[in-house]
Design a protein around this motif. Structure first.
Motif, mmCIF file in Angstrom:
data_model
loop_
_atom_site.group_PDB
_atom_site.id
_atom_site.type_symbol
_atom_site.label_atom_id
_atom_site.label_comp_id
_atom_site.label_asym_id
_atom_site.label_seq_id
_atom_site.Cartn_x
_atom_site.Cartn_y
_atom_site.Cartn_z
ATOM 1 N N UNK A 16 3.823 4.301 -0.742
ATOM 2 C CA UNK A 16 4.631 5.083 -1.255
ATOM 3 C C UNK A 16 4.044 6.269 -1.979
ATOM 4 N N UNK A 17 2.784 6.031 -2.757
ATOM 5 C CA UNK A 17 1.959 7.040 -3.287
ATOM 6 C C UNK A 17 1.215 7.910 -2.223
ATOM 7 N N UNK A 18 0.597 7.221 -1.421
ATOM 8 C CA UNK A 18 -0.255 7.906 -0.178
ATOM 9 C C UNK A 18 0.714 8.693 0.584
ATOM 10 N N UNK A 19 2.035 8.252 0.782
ATOM 11 C CA UNK A 19 2.909 9.288 1.649
ATOM 12 C C UNK A 19 3.263 10.477 0.950
ATOM 13 N N UNK A 20 3.659 10.283 -0.309
ATOM 14 C CA UNK A 20 3.988 11.331 -0.798
ATOM 15 C C UNK A 20 2.835 12.548 -0.885
ATOM 16 N N UNK A 49 7.515 -1.136 7.847
ATOM 17 C CA UNK A 49 7.647 -0.340 6.394
ATOM 18 C C UNK A 49 8.788 0.629 6.576
ATOM 19 N N UNK A 50 9.910 0.145 5.834
ATOM 20 C CA UNK A 50 11.129 0.985 5.720
ATOM 21 C C UNK A 50 10.762 2.174 4.879
ATOM 22 N N UNK A 51 10.904 3.293 5.022
ATOM 23 C CA UNK A 51 10.544 4.330 4.014
ATOM 24 C C UNK A 51 11.906 5.197 3.944
ATOM 25 N N UNK A 52 12.269 5.216 2.616
ATOM 26 C CA UNK A 52 13.478 5.806 2.335
ATOM 27 C C UNK A 52 13.183 7.200 1.517
ATOM 28 N N UNK A 53 13.833 8.136 1.979
ATOM 29 C CA UNK A 53 13.422 9.383 1.872
ATOM 30 C C UNK A 53 14.698 10.278 1.327
ATOM 31 N N UNK A 72 0.697 10.224 12.823
ATOM 32 C CA UNK A 72 -0.282 10.947 12.298
ATOM 33 C C UNK A 72 -0.281 10.414 10.678
ATOM 34 N N UNK A 73 0.931 9.865 10.283
ATOM 35 C CA UNK A 73 0.872 9.388 8.799
ATOM 36 C C UNK A 73 0.164 8.204 8.852
ATOM 37 N N UNK A 74 0.593 7.197 10.080
ATOM 38 C CA UNK A 74 0.037 5.727 9.805
ATOM 39 C C UNK A 74 -1.592 5.899 10.086
ATOM 40 N N UNK A 75 -2.231 6.718 10.969
ATOM 41 C CA UNK A 75 -3.649 6.910 11.123
ATOM 42 C C UNK A 75 -4.217 7.394 9.795
ATOM 43 N N UNK A 76 -3.591 8.245 8.850
ATOM 44 C CA UNK A 76 -3.918 8.735 7.720
ATOM 45 C C UNK A 76 -3.879 7.622 6.660
ATOM 46 N N UNK A 77 -2.898 6.671 6.786
ATOM 47 C CA UNK A 77 -2.634 5.599 5.895
ATOM 48 C C UNK A 77 -4.001 4.502 5.973
ATOM 49 N N UNK A 78 -4.175 4.397 7.403
ATOM 50 C CA UNK A 78 -5.531 3.373 7.792
ATOM 51 C C UNK A 78 -6.620 3.809 7.171
ATOM 52 N N UNK A 79 -6.776 5.255 7.064
ATOM 53 C CA UNK A 79 -8.034 5.456 6.481
ATOM 54 C C UNK A 79 -7.991 5.275 5.018
ATOM 55 N N UNK A 87 1.433 -0.962 8.710
ATOM 56 C CA UNK A 87 2.639 -1.123 9.112
ATOM 57 C C UNK A 87 3.124 0.074 10.035
ATOM 58 N N UNK A 88 4.283 -0.401 10.815
ATOM 59 C CA UNK A 88 4.760 0.545 11.757
ATOM 60 C C UNK A 88 5.832 1.188 10.781
ATOM 61 N N UNK A 89 6.072 2.663 10.647
ATOM 62 C CA UNK A 89 6.810 3.393 9.714
ATOM 63 C C UNK A 89 8.116 3.684 10.287
ATOM 64 N N UNK A 90 9.350 3.430 9.729
ATOM 65 C CA UNK A 90 10.663 3.612 9.914
ATOM 66 C C UNK A 90 11.106 4.310 8.769
ATOM 67 N N UNK A 91 11.666 5.659 9.285
ATOM 68 C CA UNK A 91 12.304 6.584 8.052
ATOM 69 C C UNK A 91 13.734 6.361 7.988
#
Length: 123
Positions: A16-20, A49-53, A72-79, A87-91
Motif C-alpha cells: 500500500x505504501x509503495x503503490x501510493x 493482491x486486491x487493491x482498493x482505491x 508496470x506497477x508490479x515490476x516496480x514493486x518487484x524492485x 502478487x498479481x494486482x487486482x484493482x
C-alpha cells in the motif's frame, strides 16, 4: 499480549505504501490521477493482491488505466520489495467514501441547521 500480524498483513501494508508513491510519482497515464489506495488485501499464498482505491471521479476509464498500468506497477514493486514473487494486482473501486458522503448528505437534509452559539461579552 502482543498483537500478532501475519506476514500477508505486513506485505499488504508495504505494498500500500509503495503503490501510493508509485501512483503519485511514477505512473504517466493521464487516466490515473488523484488515486488514493485505501486498502490492500494479500492472499495467504502471496499470489494475488486486491487493491482498493478511491478517486474524486471513479470512472471506468480510471479502472482501465489502473489495469493497464498493473504490469508496470508490479515490476516496480518487484524492485522495491524483498519478495521472491510479487502478487498479481487486482484493482477494485472502494465505494465506502461515496456511501459515507451520501449518508452524511441524507442526515444533513433531515436535521435542522444548528446555529452557532454566540459568546456573551464579559465585563
Amino acid at each position: 499480549m502482543a498483537k500478532v500480524f501475519s506476514r500477508s498483513d505486513r506485505v499488504a501494508e508495504q505494498i500500500q505504501r509503495e503503490l501510493a508513491d508509485l501512483l503519485q510519482f511514477e505512473v504517466k497515464d493521464p487516466r490515473v490521477s488523484m488515486v488514493t489506495v485505501t486498502e490492500v488485501e494479500v492472499s495467504g499464498d502471496m499470489a494475488h493482491a486486491k487493491i482498493y482505491y478511491t478517486a474524486p471521479q471513479g470512472t471506468p476509464e480510471l479502472q482501465k488505466g489502473l489495469e493497464k498500468s498493473a504490469g508496470f506497477l508490479r515490476s516496480q514493486l518487484a524492485k522495491r520489495l524483498l519478495l521472491r514473487t510479487v502478487p498479481q494486482l487486482h484493482f477494485n473501486y472502494d465505494a465506502s467514501i461515496d456511501h459515507g458522503m451520501h449518508i452524511a448528505k441524507l442526515i444533513d437534509e433531515v436535521l435542522p441547521p444548528v446555529e452557532p452559539e454566540q459568546d456573551e461579552p464579559s465585563n
